[in-house]
Design a protein around this motif. Structure first.
Motif, PDB file in Angstrom:
ATOM      1  N   ASP A  51      33.669  43.161  30.162  1.00 22.02           N
ATOM      2  CA  ASP A  51      34.172  42.473  31.351  1.00 22.02           C
ATOM      3  C   ASP A  51      34.849  43.489  32.269  1.00 22.02           C
ATOM      4  O   ASP A  51      35.840  44.125  31.891  1.00 22.02           O
ATOM      5  CB  ASP A  51      35.155  41.383  30.949  1.00 22.02           C
ATOM      6  CG  ASP A  51      35.623  40.563  32.132  1.00 22.02           C
ATOM      7  OD1 ASP A  51      35.113  40.808  33.249  1.00 22.02           O
ATOM      8  OD2 ASP A  51      36.481  39.685  31.942  1.00 22.02           O
ATOM      9  N   SER A  52      34.332  43.630  33.473  1.00 21.34           N
ATOM     10  CA  SER A  52      34.889  44.613  34.414  1.00 21.34           C
ATOM     11  C   SER A  52      35.902  43.994  35.366  1.00 21.34           C
ATOM     12  O   SER A  52      36.261  44.582  36.362  1.00 21.34           O
ATOM     13  CB  SER A  52      33.754  45.260  35.226  1.00 21.34           C
ATOM     14  OG  SER A  52      33.046  44.273  35.953  1.00 21.34           O
ATOM     15  N   THR A  53      36.351  42.786  35.033  1.00 22.70           N
ATOM     16  CA  THR A  53      37.296  42.092  35.900  1.00 22.70           C
ATOM     17  C   THR A  53      38.597  42.885  36.036  1.00 22.70           C
ATOM     18  O   THR A  53      39.149  43.379  35.051  1.00 22.70           O
ATOM     19  CB  THR A  53      37.600  40.689  35.342  1.00 22.70           C
ATOM     20  OG1 THR A  53      36.396  39.951  35.303  1.00 22.70           O
ATOM     21  CG2 THR A  53      38.604  39.970  36.224  1.00 22.70           C
ATOM     22  N   LYS A  54      39.074  42.999  37.255  1.00 23.24           N
ATOM     23  CA  LYS A  54      40.305  43.729  37.527  1.00 23.24           C
ATOM     24  C   LYS A  54      41.369  42.777  38.056  1.00 23.24           C
ATOM     25  O   LYS A  54      41.066  41.680  38.513  1.00 23.24           O
ATOM     26  CB  LYS A  54      40.052  44.830  38.549  1.00 23.24           C
ATOM     27  CG  LYS A  54      39.003  45.843  38.115  1.00 23.24           C
ATOM     28  CD  LYS A  54      38.754  46.843  39.235  1.00 23.24           C
ATOM     29  CE  LYS A  54      37.672  47.841  38.839  1.00 23.24           C
ATOM     30  NZ  LYS A  54      37.393  48.800  39.926  1.00 23.24           N
ATOM     31  N   ASP A  55      42.606  43.194  37.997  1.00 21.27           N
ATOM     32  CA  ASP A  55      43.709  42.406  38.527  1.00 21.27           C
ATOM     33  C   ASP A  55      44.243  43.068  39.789  1.00 21.27           C
ATOM     34  O   ASP A  55      44.324  44.284  39.879  1.00 21.27           O
ATOM     35  CB  ASP A  55      44.831  42.280  37.497  1.00 21.27           C
ATOM     36  CG  ASP A  55      44.424  41.430  36.305  1.00 21.27           C
ATOM     37  OD1 ASP A  55      43.669  40.475  36.521  1.00 21.27           O
ATOM     38  OD2 ASP A  55      44.865  41.733  35.178  1.00 21.27           O
ATOM     39  N   TYR A  56      44.617  42.259  40.763  1.00 22.18           N
ATOM     40  CA  TYR A  56      45.168  42.753  42.015  1.00 22.18           C
ATOM     41  C   TYR A  56      46.519  42.075  42.246  1.00 22.18           C
ATOM     42  O   TYR A  56      46.750  40.951  41.817  1.00 22.18           O
ATOM     43  CB  TYR A  56      44.227  42.426  43.181  1.00 22.18           C
ATOM     44  CG  TYR A  56      42.884  43.096  43.093  1.00 22.18           C
ATOM     45  CD1 TYR A  56      42.636  44.303  43.739  1.00 22.18           C
ATOM     46  CD2 TYR A  56      41.851  42.525  42.367  1.00 22.18           C
ATOM     47  CE1 TYR A  56      41.412  44.926  43.660  1.00 22.18           C
ATOM     48  CE2 TYR A  56      40.609  43.138  42.274  1.00 22.18           C
ATOM     49  CZ  TYR A  56      40.399  44.336  42.931  1.00 22.18           C
ATOM     50  OH  TYR A  56      39.182  44.944  42.848  1.00 22.18           O
ATOM     51  N   LEU A  57      47.390  42.780  42.928  1.00 26.37           N
ATOM     52  CA  LEU A  57      48.705  42.237  43.226  1.00 26.37           C
ATOM     53  C   LEU A  57      48.701  41.567  44.584  1.00 26.37           C
ATOM     54  O   LEU A  57      48.083  42.045  45.520  1.00 26.37           O
ATOM     55  CB  LEU A  57      49.758  43.354  43.202  1.00 26.37           C
ATOM     56  CG  LEU A  57      49.998  44.027  41.850  1.00 26.37           C
ATOM     57  CD1 LEU A  57      51.018  45.155  42.019  1.00 26.37           C
ATOM     58  CD2 LEU A  57      50.464  43.028  40.813  1.00 26.37           C
ATOM     59  N   ALA A  58      49.403  40.443  44.699  1.00 31.81           N
ATOM     60  CA  ALA A  58      49.523  39.726  45.960  1.00 31.81           C
ATOM     61  C   ALA A  58      50.959  39.834  46.454  1.00 31.81           C
ATOM     62  O   ALA A  58      51.904  39.722  45.678  1.00 31.81           O
ATOM     63  CB  ALA A  58      49.139  38.256  45.785  1.00 31.81           C
ATOM     64  N   LYS A  59      51.099  40.063  47.738  1.00 27.90           N
ATOM     65  CA  LYS A  59      52.424  40.183  48.335  1.00 27.90           C
ATOM     66  C   LYS A  59      52.769  38.880  49.043  1.00 27.90           C
ATOM     67  O   LYS A  59      52.013  38.393  49.880  1.00 27.90           O
ATOM     68  CB  LYS A  59      52.442  41.337  49.340  1.00 27.90           C
ATOM     69  CG  LYS A  59      53.796  41.587  49.961  1.00 27.90           C
ATOM     70  CD  LYS A  59      53.745  42.812  50.860  1.00 27.90           C
ATOM     71  CE  LYS A  59      55.099  43.120  51.452  1.00 27.90           C
ATOM     72  NZ  LYS A  59      55.051  44.329  52.306  1.00 27.90           N
ATOM     73  N   LYS A  60      53.909  38.315  48.708  1.00 28.59           N
ATOM     74  CA  LYS A  60      54.306  37.022  49.274  1.00 28.59           C
ATOM     75  C   LYS A  60      55.101  37.195  50.561  1.00 28.59           C
ATOM     76  O   LYS A  60      55.881  38.127  50.714  1.00 28.59           O
ATOM     77  CB  LYS A  60      55.145  36.227  48.259  1.00 28.59           C
ATOM     78  CG  LYS A  60      54.348  35.636  47.122  1.00 28.59           C
ATOM     79  CD  LYS A  60      55.206  34.692  46.299  1.00 28.59           C
ATOM     80  CE  LYS A  60      54.404  34.020  45.207  1.00 28.59           C
ATOM     81  NZ  LYS A  60      55.238  33.070  44.425  1.00 28.59           N
TER      82      LYS A  60
END
Length: 381
Positions: A2-11
């Protein structure tokens, strides 16, 4: 693997008083606008430190504002909005200094388009090589094409064409193709919930012979309500790529029929018949897909669902679309009641599942604004 990556979201904290319906980034990803049921639009700018600052907030309509969209910066800082109040409006920015010598961004109402007799569900500017044109679609199934005859005078807009789709329309997308022999094309999606009423996506194309927009295709295999449609940029391609957000995510290829049937195809013999092929049906969201955004080369697609999940898709060398990234938003699930606090929380990635590919895939500010080349008659770029 699984090549799924995580990204950060800025609120960010917005002071919209009600549900935020749409977000729209400008061409360079350094500004975005939001619209809400509180009848207001807000504009946010990226400062030198990489932080988002709200620079404008104003009431635009007398009803909920469904969509907001930017014109190409070649035409200035121009926004269009559409609303429950059956109108679409054109806004232009003026930057002035107030009495305290502080810069203020004032958005001036330049025109109100009042031809619709029902809710205007979506509004989109045409690609810049087509001039300053605008398309709207309404609950009664009417697509209208407007044009500003004088790009320096945004108070004058004339309705060029009107197409009856005969079913409620929810979303539209211009084909951004700059290939010289591709006629202007628009995809229209319907949110009609009656599965027996047939296909929910229509393809309109401008016919040079009759000088009018005609319906050239209906995608019959999609009978569920459609939330979003989006043509991909297709540099150097002779076919069109279309993504459809419905119960699942669908990707289609449209190719002129005579390209397939004639090995000696003459590109100057423009065809209005198209071969439609579904190249991907992606059920990974397991819920309604509500938002779509392509990258600038049409090779990557970002999709969002009602559960707040965002997926990044790319096709491999065999043309098979695979999920390569994901982000989970902090919103209520479809089964949970949603509340709208005084200060609505929004992110730079997703606002009510409306998304932007550039801000999702980059952890750094977008490149600086480059001077635009002048527009020459007959040149496509």
């Amino acid at each position: 693997m699984d090549s799924t990556k995580d990204y950060l979201a800025k609120k960010l904290n917005s002071d919209h008083q009600d549900l935020i319906h749409d977000i729209s980034f400008d061409l360079f990803g350094k500004r975005f606008a939001t619209c809400s049921s509180d009848q207001c639009v807000q504009v946010w700018d990226l400062d030198e430190n990489g932080d988002w600052q709200k620079t404008a907030c104003w009431k635009t309509h007398s009803g909920s504002v469904w969509k907001v969209t930017w014109a190409h910066p070649q035409f200035g800082q121009v926004l269009a909005t559409c609303s429950f109040d059956k109108t679409a409006c054109i806004w232009e920015e003026r930057v002035v200094e107030n009495a305290s010598n502080k810069v203020e961004h004032i958005w001036v109402n330049k025109a109100n388009l009042v031809d619709s007799r029902s809710f205007v569900k979506d509004v989109k500017f045409a690609p810049k090589h087509l001039g300053l044109q605008l398309a709207t679609c309404s609950e009664k199934g009417v697509v209208r094409i407007y044009e500003a005859p004088d790009e320096m005078n945004l108070t004058q807009w004339s309705m060029q064409d009107q197409v009856e789709c005969k079913i409620s329309c929810s979303c539209i997308s211009w084909n951004p193709s700059t290939y010289r022999y591709h006629s202007p094309m628009i995809a229209v999606g319907s949110d009609d919930s009656n599965s027996s009423s047939g296909g929910k996506v229509f393809i309109l194309q401008y016919n040079d012979t009759v000088r009018d927009w005609i319906k050239i295709s209906t995608i019959m295999i999609i009978t569920d309500p459609v939330s979003d449609v989006s043509f991909a940029p297709n540099p150097a391609l002779k076919y069109h790529r279309l993504a459809v957000a419905s119960k699942d995510l669908h990707i289609f290829h449209l190719k002129p029929m005579n390209e397939d049937n004639d090995p000696n195809y003459d590109v100057q013999n423009t065809s209005y018949e198209h071969n439609l092929q579904e190249v991907a049906a992606l059920p990974d969201h397991r819920c309604e897909v509500t938002g779509l955004s392509w990258n600038e080369t049409g090779t990557g697609l970002l999709s969002a669902g009602v559960d707040g999940q965002l997926y990044l898709w790319k096709a491999n060398y065999l043309g098979i679309w695979k999920k390569v990234g994901s982000l989970k938003g902090e919103i209520a699930s479809p089964a949970e009641p949603q509340t709208f606090p005084q200060n609505n929380s929004l992110t730079t990635v997703a606002i009510n599942n409306r998304i932007n590919f550039r801000r999702f895939t980059q952890g750094r500010p977008p490149p600086p604004v480059r001077p635009l080349a002048p527009k020459f008659a007959g040149v496509y770029y």
